[in-house]
Structure formats: C-alpha cells, structure tokens
Scaffold this active site. Structure first.
Site, PDB file in Angstrom:
ATOM      1  N   HIS A  82       0.866  -1.256  -0.062  1.00 47.45           N
ATOM      2  CA  HIS A  82       0.030   0.057  -0.167  1.00 47.45           C
ATOM      3  C   HIS A  82       1.012   1.318  -0.066  1.00 47.45           C
ATOM      4  CE1 HIS A  82       0.734  -0.670   4.184  1.00 47.45           C
ATOM      5  NE2 HIS A  82       0.221   0.711   4.464  1.00 47.45           N
ATOM      6  N   ASP A  86       5.816   4.333   5.195  1.00 44.86           N
ATOM      7  CA  ASP A  86       6.576   3.177   5.882  1.00 44.86           C
ATOM      8  C   ASP A  86       6.741   2.099   4.915  1.00 44.86           C
ATOM      9  OD1 ASP A  86       3.750   3.220   6.524  1.00 44.86           O
ATOM     10  OD2 ASP A  86       4.586   1.841   8.318  1.00 44.86           O
TER      11      ASP A  86
HETATM   12 ZN   LIG Z   1       2.574   0.466   8.055  1.00 41.21          ZN
HETATM   13 ZN   LIG Z   2      -0.338   1.647   6.538  1.00 43.97          ZN
END
Ligand SMILES: [Zn+2]
Ligand SMILES: [Zn+2]
Length: 378
Positions: A82, A86
């Site tokens: 996604h 991060d």
């Molecule tokens: Zn994450």
């Molecule tokens: Zn996330």
C-alpha cells in the site's frame, strides 16, 4: 523452499533496533544444478541463481540490504502492499542504487497505481535514469481481472515458478496481501527399475528423464512415464500489508505454510487508542486479533511484524515498559500454533510439501518453518 529475511519490522517510524517495513523472500531451488538420477541428494544452489522478491520497501531498505548477502542484481520483483510511506519511501533510492550498480535486467514491480505516479514524478524531478525496464503491474488491474488470472506469474526457470496472488485488505488506504507460491518440479529417474529391467546406464537414461520415449539398441520400446516420477514441491507464504481484518485472508491462507501479518499493538493498547480518539482509527491489527484468526483457521505457523515503536525488543512479561512479551502473550492467549515475532535481519526457511505420483496427498512437514538465525553479516 523460500527463505525469508526481515529487513524492517517497525510500524510507521524506524527505531534504533527496527527499520520500517521490508521483507526479502529468496526462492531456493535445491535441485537447480546437476542431473538427478534417482538420488535425493541436494545440490547447493549457487547464490547467483537465487532470485528474490522484495515485499514493501520502507525508507532505508537499501541500507538494511548492505548488512546482508542479498544483491540487487538477483532481485526478480518488488511488491508494494500500500501507499503509506513506511512501506514505499525506500523505493526510489533502491531503484537508483540498482541502476548505479549496473543492473540491466528487467524488474517487475507489482504495486498500487499511485506508486507509478510517485516514481514518474521522481524520475522527472530528480532526472533519475533507470537503465533497465521496469515492468509495472498495477494491483487494481490484476484485481479487475476475473477468475484464476488474478495472479502474476514469474518464471524463474523451466522447473521453477513463482505465482503471486493478491488479496484486498482493510486499512486507511487500499492495502493488500501477497500470496507467494513457489513451485519446483523435477523428474526423478527410477534407476533401480531400469537396472532391474536390464537397461544399463547410457544417454537413454537422460532422454527418459527429460520425458522422451526411447528405443534401445536391442529395439526395446521404453516409455518415459514407466521410469520417471514427477515430483512437485509447493511452498506458499502469505504476506499481509497493514490490515485490521485478518478474516479477509480466510481464502488466501488455505494451504499456506506460513502467514506473515502485522500486529502493531496488543489488544489492550489498541482498545485504549480507540477510546482516546474515537474519530481516528489507525486500522491496524492487535496480536490478539491475528492470533484469533490463525487459531480459527488452524494455521500452523505465523510470524508477527510491524510493531509500534513503543514496544521494546526484549521479552519480559513483568516489565512495565511495553515489550515483545506483551505482544507474544496477547497472541498466545488465543493461538496454539507456532508463533514468532520478527526482528530486523531474522531469517526463516519455509519448506513446503512434496507431491509425487506415488504420494499424491503431499507430505506436509511438521516443522516446515524454521528460524535460522540473523542475516546480519557484520
Ligand atoms: Zn505501516
Ligand atoms: Zn499503512
């Protein structure tokens, strides 16, 4: 056989001990060199022929790779679950370094469409030149296809295939799980039967093993199927992106040897976060909810990762400081299978079941997932 190396196990932000998310999966084929003649001897696959897949690429992933033996030249595909930073901010830097280190082979990138937009902007604004083809596969397009086609096949060799399927998850943005299925097939020549039938070792043996029917000098017709057993080893690992509803993986984990899932918090902490700010839901899982799902699905092996930075790496249930013991106990209170909590550079070997004509059920190994130590080589 799939060898996992955790390159980042922290949620959201890095800590001194944990980088943000990335996981390397090496595709090991113990039969990749030499002709097998009935023996079960395992040849060592040369490191050069060990392709690997990277799942997520948080910032600093290329720095983590420097501490391992993994090379960007052997990287076959990158999958991004996604668009949260991060999980993808390390991508431009890693691709730029692959270019600077002389990579020329095409690279498959399976990711949300937005990642192509991100890369296009960086390529234009920073004058980044990639001297290799980036085969971009948009997750949205794969999911829009119907039926059995919603997976991506990566052929590593004639007898070594990798299928990557995608399952939509539930998170603040569209997030996905990747099902990684490795199939290694090989033909085993029944040399005992050949000798018993009075057929001495010759070039004919090799032809039979390759699937050819042959005629001996004495004019005997030999069928390959009578002397060759087709053996298939399948290893399947499901790696989930951020997700607050593990039940969405009910179908994906059937026949999986291992599930890798985030467990950002304990149940207690997640409940407090929800209570403190009812308007904001981080949409992450607790170890408890993943354990409950794994127990319900009768999963034998799970590895938890993506821990909130509040959790220290030590394991002490009596400590007031949040630590791994609290995550572990949260899962163990509901889950009875094999449970591991990932740390950066942890390596695991996953060895799936072997099927053959004489053993159609497949022989699932009891300890098909094993922790094999740290990849950190310095
Ligand atoms: Zn994450
Ligand atoms: Zn996330």
């Amino acid at each position: 056989m799939l060898k996992l190396t955790f390159l980042g196990t922290s949620a959201g932000v890095p800590t001194k001990q944990r980088n943000v998310t990335a996981l390397a999966i090496e595709c090991m084929n113990p039969h990749s060199s030499g002709v097998q003649q009935g023996s079960r001897q395992q040849n060592n696959q040369s490191k050069k022929s060990r392709p690997w897949v990277l799942i997520d690429c948080g910032e600093g992933t290329q720095q983590q790779l420097l501490h391992t033996k993994l090379s960007l030249h052997q990287l076959a595909a990158i999958c991004i679950t996604h668009v949260h930073g991060d999980h993808c901010y390390g991508l431009p830097g890693l691709l730029a370094s692959a270019a600077m280190s002389g990579r020329r082979e095409p690279l498959t990138l399976i990711a949300p469409k937005a990642i192509a937009t991100l890369l296009d902007a960086i390529i234009v604004t920073t004058e980044l030149y990639l001297p290799f083809a980036l085969n971009f596969v948009a997750i949205e397009e794969v999911l829009a296809e119907q039926g059995d086609t919603n997976k991506v096949n990566i052929s590593l060799s004639d007898q070594h295939q990798l299928d990557i399927d995608i399952t939509p998850l539930s998170h603040r943005v569209a997030s996905h799980a990747f099902g990684i299925t490795q199939t290694i097939s090989r033909r085993i020549l029944n040399t005992d039967k050949l000798v018993a039938d009075g057929i001495p070792a010759s070039a004919l043996w090799g032809k039979l093993q390759q699937g050819e029917d042959v005629t001996t000098e004495g004019n005997r017709q030999l069928r390959s199927v009578d002397y060759v057993d087709n053996e298939i080893q399948r290893t399947r690992v499901v790696v989930a992106g951020d997700n607050d509803t593990p039940n969405l993986l009910s179908k994906a984990v059937i026949n999986a040897d291992l599930l890798v899932h985030e467990a950002t918090y304990t149940h207690e902490v997640l409940t407090k976060i929800h209570a403190k700010n009812p308007d904001y839901d981080p949409m992450h899982s607790s170890a408890h909810v993943v354990g409950t799902f794994a127990q319900k699905m009768n999963l034998k092996n799970i590895i938890l990762t993506h821990f909130s930075a509040r959790y220290q790496g030590f394991d002490n249930p009596n400590s007031k400081t949040p630590n791994m013991a609290h995550i572990r106990l949260d899962a163990e209170s509901v889950y009875e299978g094999n449970l591991w909590l990932a740390a950066d550079f942890d390596q695991y070997m996953v060895d799936g079941a072997i099927e053959s004509a004489s053993n159609q059920e497949g022989s699932q190994k009891d300890n098909c997932v094993q922790y094999i130590g740290s990849a950190r080589s310095d």
